[in-house]
Design a protein around this motif. Sequence first.
Motif, PDB file in Angstrom:
ATOM      1  N   MET A  99       0.812  -1.219   0.000  1.00  0.00           N
ATOM      2  CA  MET A  99       0.000   0.000   0.000  1.00  0.00           C
ATOM      3  C   MET A  99       0.845   1.269   0.000  1.00  0.00           C
ATOM      4  O   MET A  99       0.307   2.370  -0.078  1.00  0.00           O
ATOM      5  CB  MET A  99      -0.956   0.000   1.194  1.00  0.00           C
ATOM      6  CG  MET A  99      -2.035  -1.055   1.097  1.00  0.00           C
ATOM      7  SD  MET A  99      -3.232  -0.997   2.459  1.00  0.00           S
ATOM      8  CE  MET A  99      -4.255   0.384   1.934  1.00  0.00           C
ATOM      9  N   TYR A 130      -1.493  -8.438   3.380  1.00  0.00           N
ATOM     10  CA  TYR A 130      -1.951  -7.923   2.092  1.00  0.00           C
ATOM     11  C   TYR A 130      -2.207  -9.078   1.122  1.00  0.00           C
ATOM     12  O   TYR A 130      -1.862 -10.226   1.388  1.00  0.00           O
ATOM     13  CB  TYR A 130      -0.935  -6.941   1.490  1.00  0.00           C
ATOM     14  CG  TYR A 130      -1.618  -5.917   0.590  1.00  0.00           C
ATOM     15  CD1 TYR A 130      -2.513  -4.994   1.137  1.00  0.00           C
ATOM     16  CD2 TYR A 130      -1.411  -5.897  -0.775  1.00  0.00           C
ATOM     17  CE1 TYR A 130      -3.169  -4.074   0.340  1.00  0.00           C
ATOM     18  CE2 TYR A 130      -2.059  -4.981  -1.589  1.00  0.00           C
ATOM     19  CZ  TYR A 130      -2.938  -4.072  -1.025  1.00  0.00           C
ATOM     20  OH  TYR A 130      -3.602  -3.164  -1.820  1.00  0.00           O
ATOM     21  N   GLU A 164      -7.788  -0.313  -4.934  1.00  0.00           N
ATOM     22  CA  GLU A 164      -7.226  -1.662  -4.911  1.00  0.00           C
ATOM     23  C   GLU A 164      -7.916  -2.560  -5.930  1.00  0.00           C
ATOM     24  O   GLU A 164      -7.264  -3.355  -6.622  1.00  0.00           O
ATOM     25  CB  GLU A 164      -7.346  -2.252  -3.505  1.00  0.00           C
ATOM     26  CG  GLU A 164      -6.402  -1.610  -2.491  1.00  0.00           C
ATOM     27  CD  GLU A 164      -6.559  -2.173  -1.101  1.00  0.00           C
ATOM     28  OE1 GLU A 164      -5.547  -2.274  -0.394  1.00  0.00           O
ATOM     29  OE2 GLU A 164      -7.694  -2.525  -0.713  1.00  0.00           O
TER      30      GLU A 164
END
Length: 442
Positions: free
Chosen positions: A74, A130, A98
Amino acid sequence: MQNINTLIYAPWIIPVIPENQILENHCLAIHQGRIVDCLPRVQAEVRYRDAHLIELTQHALIPGLVNAHTHSPMSLLRGLADDLPLMEWLEGHIWPAESKWVSETFVRDGALLAIAEMLRGGITCFNDMYFFPEIVAQVATEVGMRAVIGMIVIDFPSRWAKTPEDYIRKGLELNDQYRDHPLIKTAFAPHAPYTVSDEPLKQVAILAKELNVPVHMHLHETTEEVNRSLAQYGVRPLERLQRLELLSSQLLAVHMTQLTDREIQTLATSGTHVIHCPESNLKLASGFCPVAKLSQAGVNIALGTDGAASNNDLDMFVEMRLAALLAKALAGDASAIPAKQALRMATLNGAKALGLEQEIGSLEIGKVADIVAVDLGELETQPLYEPTSQLVYTVGRDRVSDVWIAGQQVLKKRQFTTLDESLILSQTQAWAERIRETRKSI
């Protein structure tokens, strides 16, 4: 006379264990990636005459910092949607971005950027959550970075997996792949109580016990999260997890800004670890983690940065300072969370939360040589009376000069030895252009 690889000399060594100890004019002796001795320089130069000597004449040596909670890819979304409440930030901006952009390439390039930033800030181990975790593990391995890679679980589909069962299956494959790896470990990473339903959480609880791996989860982050749980399940999130048998010394509860005194005792009794992310909590106005109360109750508290999209940096020196200062203000006690405790939260406490305290988190003989050198000789850090206080209340991450992971020097005089900085910058700038143009067209 014993043959070893390396001697590192510094005016100050702060080992964390033993507590309250600062060793002056000592050397760390490193051999085959581990600390084999710590002794005064005059003795070291006699005992290890043939070792390669690294002289750091105005530095403190500390254990590598442990970032106990982040979302490394991120970093490519840093600054994308600032100054918004958590759920608006997530649902209105981050999740749509995303959905559009997350891929193996996005994750690889974002993880590279994050790892470079963390290394130059003295972070030698990070706990990640993630999508495409196998890509983050691969990048960390290539760079020589220590990481605990989250086997993410979430109810909704992504480009990585479609169902909770699919997430768990892929996570187990990742765990099998890295079971005996010297740098990479795994943890289950169910995202949050509001994104993971009961059945997957029950499965995670069973598998975590069978595999003896941590469970890493956002918990009690906001008032809204607690209210959602009360409306949907009739109980607060912590009680729900307790009913699902997830509260234990394997659980890393991230944020924990909304806690009652009774819940603090529940955490202490169960052995649950709390991962405190003060800068992210402040930026998203999530609330204040009652660190002093948790500490007094005997709860292990570690520190994390959260992701660069909500922080907006991966700077553990800032997290140490904020953790100490906020704890004092919230407790109304200037002695709450002193500097030495803040440093421990950023090192050994994080290692303990991740089940790695026998290997990292302190500069002890027998542990792996994850070491950070911090330059304390510039005017901004003078005069110097107490090195630990200086590290927590004065130093910025730009004072980190050298970093070793398992004895391998990955940062030398602020230059990477295993990374191409110009390549990372060009890749990051290309992503910024792509994402920026897409947002303009919306």
